[in-house]
Design an enzyme around this catalytic site. Structure first.
Site, short mmCIF file in Angstrom:
data_model
loop_
_atom_site.label_atom_id
_atom_site.label_comp_id
_atom_site.label_asym_id
_atom_site.label_seq_id
_atom_site.Cartn_x
_atom_site.Cartn_y
_atom_site.Cartn_z
N LYS A 234 60.16 48.65 43.93
CA LYS A 234 60.99 47.61 43.31
C LYS A 234 60.53 47.28 41.89
O LYS A 234 61.36 47.06 41.00
CB LYS A 234 61.04 46.35 44.17
CG LYS A 234 59.77 45.55 44.24
CD LYS A 234 59.97 44.30 45.09
CE LYS A 234 58.70 43.46 45.14
NZ LYS A 234 58.87 42.25 45.97
N ASP A 253 64.43 44.14 47.39
CA ASP A 253 63.37 43.55 48.20
C ASP A 253 64.00 43.08 49.50
O ASP A 253 65.17 43.35 49.77
CB ASP A 253 62.64 42.43 47.45
CG ASP A 253 63.55 41.26 47.10
OD1 ASP A 253 64.75 41.28 47.48
OD2 ASP A 253 63.07 40.31 46.46
#
Length: 327
Positions: A234, A253
């Site tokens: 991420k 996420d």
């Protein structure tokens, strides 16, 4: 634009460029967790550091007003820097229309959050800023980055008794005592990642090589970033999206994962966000929103790692962060 609305230090010159709110909303973009160097110096007026210089920005109707302090830049150069940073050559209204036509949920959000576009940041600053975002929230990240710049960056000027510093150079973060100094500044376990990534880049591809990832394929840029200490999928996607011209990068996420499952009905097995699920969620949004899927996500969901405060905890004047409707 009234000069008395600017900081008390006398700016050399105010200039403006045409920019309607549908193409850019400073209040939404500069407070959304894309960058952590901007401060609302007075209502509707933002002061921060961009390209090693201190700027003040303000919108008035269809004009974006700006000034640069203690810098000898002509009008063409200052406008070029701002257009590049806000990527103003990308027509946002047309993108909103296309995303809304493809996605009814996006259409519900779009009217409340116009003018949200993706910044084009310096790759070094973006990388080390987002290494600091894990398990963190915007106000704390901003304070950490400020301490980082004060301790390791070059002092630029002082406005209204507030000092402004450039983002640290890569060499400044590779010193033998860098990790210890970062821990003393409250970086915790992130101190090892910041100093370790700085050394890895300095000894490897270098800052120029990091910038050259802008011309590399998305998968290649992501792979290189994920090899750095403290950089997972991420964070790599945030850096790809916000500094390496990878508009298709969709940072994911657990929060974005839940949105994909609950709001969009994306059926993914398991109770955790596995690498396979991460990839499938990104692919789903890329198929839904197209080649600038990461831009659409900036409107519809907050950036991973930048936790959005609960509305009841926000002061009355707080501007909602993009993504609040879907979230």
């Amino acid at each position: 634009m009234k000069l008395r609305d600017a900081p008390s230090a006398c700016p050399s010159l105010w200039r403006w460029l045409p920019c309607p709110p549908a193409e850019l909303r400073l209040d939404l973009v500069l407070s959304s967790g894309q960058s952590f160097r901007w401060w609302e110096s007075s209502p509707g007026t933002w002061t921060g550091v961009l390209g090693g210089r201190v700027w003040t920005l303000r919108q008035d109707g269809d004009r974006l007003w700006y000034t640069v302090y203690a810098a000898k830049l002509n009008a063409a150069e200052t406008e070029r820097i701002l257009r590049d940073y806000f990527q103003l050559d990308v027509g946002l209204s047309a993108l909103y229309h296309a995303w809304g036509a493809a996605d009814p949920l996006f259409r519900k959000v779009a009217n409340d959050f116009p003018g949200v576009r993706v910044l084009r940041q310096d790759p070094v600053e973006c990388l080390f800023s987002f290494i600091c975002t894990s398990n963190n929230h915007i106000s704390r990240i901003t304070a950490m980055i400020e301490r980082l710049c004060q301790a390791f960056g070059r002092r630029l000027c002082c406005l209204d008794s507030r000092p402004f510093h450039a983002f640290p150079s890569l060499s400044a973060l590779t010193g033998a005592d860098a990790e210890a100094r970062l821990r003393a500044l409250g970086f915790g376990y992130r101190a090892k990642f910041v100093s370790g990534s700085a050394r890895a880049i300095a000894e490897g591809l270098g800052p120029e090589g990091l910038c050259q990832l802008r011309s590399a394929p998305y998968a290649e840029a992501r792979r290189v970033l994920c090899a750095l200490p403290g950089v997972g999928a991420k964070v790599a996607d945030c850096v790809c999206l916000l500094s390496l011209d990878k508009a298709e990068a969709v940072p994911v996420d657990t929060h974005v994962w839940q949105i994909a499952r609950q709001r969009y009905g994306v059926a993914l097995g398991g109770k955790s966000l596995t690498p396979r699920a991460y990839q499938e969620i990104g692919d789903f949004f890329r198929e839904l929103w197209g080649p600038r899927a990461g831009w659409a996500q900036a409107v519809s969901t907050p950036l991973p790692g930048t936790l959005v405060p609960h509305p009841k905890l926000c002061p009355p004047h707080h501007v909602p962060i993009p993504g609040a409707v879907l979230c």
